[in-house]
Scaffold this motif. Structure first.
Motif, mmCIF file in Angstrom:
data_model
loop_
_atom_site.group_PDB
_atom_site.id
_atom_site.type_symbol
_atom_site.label_atom_id
_atom_site.label_comp_id
_atom_site.label_asym_id
_atom_site.label_seq_id
_atom_site.Cartn_x
_atom_site.Cartn_y
_atom_site.Cartn_z
ATOM 1 N N PHE A 169 0.836 -1.204 0.000
ATOM 2 C CA PHE A 169 0.000 0.000 0.000
ATOM 3 C C PHE A 169 0.869 1.251 0.000
ATOM 4 N N SER A 170 0.534 2.175 -0.886
ATOM 5 C CA SER A 170 1.294 3.421 -0.940
ATOM 6 C C SER A 170 1.026 4.257 0.312
ATOM 7 N N THR A 171 -0.141 4.029 0.949
ATOM 8 C CA THR A 171 -0.514 4.833 2.123
ATOM 9 C C THR A 171 0.030 4.246 3.426
ATOM 10 N N CYS A 172 0.650 3.070 3.340
ATOM 11 C CA CYS A 172 1.024 2.345 4.561
ATOM 12 C C CYS A 172 1.931 3.173 5.479
ATOM 13 N N HIS A 173 2.962 3.784 4.890
ATOM 14 C CA HIS A 173 3.907 4.527 5.729
ATOM 15 C C HIS A 173 3.190 5.662 6.471
ATOM 16 N N GLY A 174 2.383 6.427 5.731
ATOM 17 C CA GLY A 174 1.651 7.551 6.334
ATOM 18 C C GLY A 174 0.725 7.081 7.442
ATOM 19 N N LEU A 175 0.069 5.966 7.204
ATOM 20 C CA LEU A 175 -0.871 5.441 8.186
ATOM 21 C C LEU A 175 -0.128 4.956 9.438
ATOM 22 N N GLN A 176 1.034 4.356 9.221
ATOM 23 C CA GLN A 176 1.836 3.915 10.379
ATOM 24 C C GLN A 176 2.252 5.108 11.235
ATOM 25 N N MET A 177 2.630 6.206 10.551
ATOM 26 C CA MET A 177 3.010 7.418 11.292
ATOM 27 C C MET A 177 1.824 7.939 12.104
ATOM 28 N N LEU A 178 0.642 7.864 11.476
ATOM 29 C CA LEU A 178 -0.583 8.354 12.137
ATOM 30 C C LEU A 178 -0.889 7.487 13.367
ATOM 31 N N ILE A 179 -0.725 6.160 13.205
ATOM 32 C CA ILE A 179 -0.978 5.245 14.324
ATOM 33 C C ILE A 179 -0.007 5.533 15.477
ATOM 34 N N LYS A 180 1.251 5.743 15.124
ATOM 35 C CA LYS A 180 2.256 6.047 16.158
ATOM 36 C C LYS A 180 1.884 7.332 16.894
ATOM 37 N N VAL A 186 -7.994 13.480 20.905
ATOM 38 C CA VAL A 186 -9.098 14.063 20.123
ATOM 39 C C VAL A 186 -9.780 15.178 20.905
ATOM 40 N N ASN A 187 -9.997 14.925 22.180
ATOM 41 C CA ASN A 187 -10.712 15.932 22.983
ATOM 42 C C ASN A 187 -9.909 17.212 23.157
ATOM 43 N N GLY A 188 -8.600 17.081 23.035
ATOM 44 C CA GLY A 188 -7.752 18.272 23.161
ATOM 45 C C GLY A 188 -7.677 19.056 21.856
ATOM 46 N N GLY A 189 -8.349 18.551 20.835
ATOM 47 C CA GLY A 189 -8.426 19.279 19.557
ATOM 48 C C GLY A 189 -7.335 18.914 18.559
ATOM 49 N N CYS A 190 -6.675 17.762 18.759
ATOM 50 C CA CYS A 190 -5.608 17.389 17.812
ATOM 51 C C CYS A 190 -6.226 16.887 16.498
ATOM 52 N N SER A 191 -5.864 17.533 15.429
ATOM 53 C CA SER A 191 -6.513 17.185 14.146
ATOM 54 C C SER A 191 -6.036 15.831 13.616
ATOM 55 N N ARG A 192 -4.772 15.481 13.897
ATOM 56 C CA ARG A 192 -4.262 14.184 13.426
ATOM 57 C C ARG A 192 -4.959 13.056 14.179
ATOM 58 N N CYS A 193 -5.126 13.225 15.483
ATOM 59 C CA CYS A 193 -5.828 12.206 16.267
ATOM 60 C C CYS A 193 -7.267 12.065 15.783
ATOM 61 N N LYS A 194 -7.863 13.212 15.480
ATOM 62 C CA LYS A 194 -9.260 13.189 15.026
ATOM 63 C C LYS A 194 -9.361 12.390 13.724
ATOM 64 N N ARG A 195 -8.355 12.576 12.873
ATOM 65 C CA ARG A 195 -8.343 11.864 11.600
ATOM 66 C C ARG A 195 -8.266 10.356 11.825
ATOM 67 N N MET A 196 -7.375 9.971 12.724
ATOM 68 C CA MET A 196 -7.206 8.543 13.026
ATOM 69 C C MET A 196 -8.492 7.977 13.620
ATOM 70 N N TRP A 197 -9.090 8.762 14.493
ATOM 71 C CA TRP A 197 -10.347 8.371 15.143
ATOM 72 C C TRP A 197 -11.426 8.106 14.082
#
Ligand SMILES: [Zn+2]
Ligand SMILES: [Zn+2]
Ligand SMILES: [Zn+2]
Length: 401
Positions: free
Chosen positions: A289-300, A309-320
């Motif tokens: 998957f071309s998205t795998c690396h980006g998704l792994q970074m997001l998971i980390k 998410v509750n603190g307003g982090c946009s990356r966490c919200k995306r993962m959520w």
């Protein structure tokens, strides 16, 4: 030497004659009436016609019919050319000519004369040749295409009209497109009309500098408006299809992210995977998957972020949202290893019907994009499936960083 603009103006002169010719043929009745009055009288022309052309035409028609027949009708052009012809041939190809020939004459002995005016003599010759042979050369199309189109319309010769529509469409240029458009509209040639409109729309910056366009602006504001409307509609059509393409692309990306999420949480990839599995020895980039690396970074990030998410982090919200989307389309209940899958499912059951229509629409679109991509990429799916079924023996839902 004649200047280009002089030739252009000349072209318009011919064009306006043509338009007059087509307009006169619009109501067949008035055309017949107009012509029938002249068929009885002696033709008001100086018959200095080119005899070579007569002979050429006669030999052309003889070749086609295979027999020599006495001409019983003459077609007369604006230039005074007298073209001999056979009434039976003309009547069999053109119902308008048939009507003209059928009308009773005032003086029985007078010759049958059919004037075809407003077009160059050679164009009329090419027209009559077509009536005999159903053929027209490229040179004739090149030089007299617009005249032949007008004649085919006025005298109801559909085969010639088809040939002209095709021939003129192949020869459209920025310089002639406005003239051809005008004629296509008058002669009721919708295919040609659309091709002209598209060319004008695609090359408007160049077309608006041509004499044809300036002439049109001065003489036909209705057509100018029609062109403007077409361009506006085609622009909004382009915008709509661009938006649809972008949407399709987004849903496809989301669908791939869903596949990639399962891939990371079931078999692990590079540095992220379920904790029951040994880290993969292969540290290179993911080949699936071309998205795998980006998704792994997001998971980390999701696992270590302090804001959440509750603190307003946009990356966490995306993962959520990705995890929620997975849960919405996941059909494995207990065996799924993607975090929060079950929790989101339970929460979704509590949400009242109709409360989250937009989310449901998104889910539907991603599901259909997933179905489409699985149809178009059967190879990748086949590779993945056996590995997933192996991994399902492990019931661990946590993931290791
Ligand atoms: Zn991967
Ligand atoms: Zn965060
Ligand atoms: Zn799941």
């Amino acid at each position: 030497m004649r200047s280009a603009s002089h030739l252009c103006r000349r072209a318009y002169k011919i064009g306006s004659n043509l338009i007059a010719l087509v307009r006169s043929g619009r109501t067949r009745f008035s055309l017949r009436k107009e012509i029938s009055t002249t068929t009885t009288a002696s033709p008001p022309f100086n018959f200095s016609g080119d005899m070579d052309e007569h002979m050429k035409l006669a030999s052309d028609s003889d070749q086609i019919s295979g027999e020599i027949r006495e001409p019983d009708v003459y077609i007369v052009t604006s230039g005074g050319l007298r073209i001999p012809a056979n009434a039976s041939v003309l009547a069999s190809v053109s119902p308008v000519l048939e009507n003209i020939l059928d009308r009773p004459r005032k003086y029985r002995r007078s010759e049958k004369i059919i004037p075809i005016l407003g077009v160059p003599c050679d164009a009329v010759l090419a027209f009559v040749r077509f009536l005999y042979s159903s053929r027209c050369t490229d040179d004739e199309m090149e030089t007299y295409g617009i005249h032949l189109l007008a004649l085919s319309h006025v005298f109801l010769v559909p085969q010639l009209k088809q040939r002209c529509t095709k021939g003129l469409a192949e020869r459209l240029t920025n310089d002639n497109v406005v003239d051809v458009l005008q004629l296509a509209r008058l002669c009721d040639a919708p295919d040609l009309y659309i091709k002209c409109m598209r060319l004008i729309s695609d090359h408007f910056k160049t077309v608006e500098k041509t004499e044809g366009w300036m002439f049109l602006q001065d003489h036909d504001p209705h057509l100018e408006l029609e062109i403007m409307q077409f361009m506006e509609e085609s622009e909004s059509r382009k915008k709509r299809s661009r938006r649809r393409r972008e949407e399709r692309c987004l849903y496809l990306q989301l669908s791939e992210a869903m596949d990639c999420l399962e891939h990371i949480y079931t078999e692990g990839c590079t540095s992220v995977g379920p904790c029951h599995l040994e880290p993969t020895t292969k540290k290179g980039p993911c080949g699936k998957f071309s998205t795998c690396h980006g998704l792994q970074m997001l998971i980390k990030h999701f696992a270590t972020c302090k804001k959440r998410v509750n603190g307003g982090c946009s990356r966490c919200k995306r993962m959520w949202q990705l995890l929620r989307l997975h849960s919405s389309i996941c059909d494995q209940t207990d065996s799924c290893r993607v975090p929060l899958c079950r929790q989101f499912k339970l929460k979704a059951q509590q949400v009242k019907k109709g409360e989250d229509a937009r989310w449901k629409l998104l889910v539907r679109k991603v599901v259909s994009a997933k179905a489409m991509s699985s149809l178009s990429l059967p190879k990748r799916k086949r590779e993945e499936e056996p590995r997933q079924t192996l991994d399902h023996r492990h019931g661990i839902r946590s993931f290791r960083l």
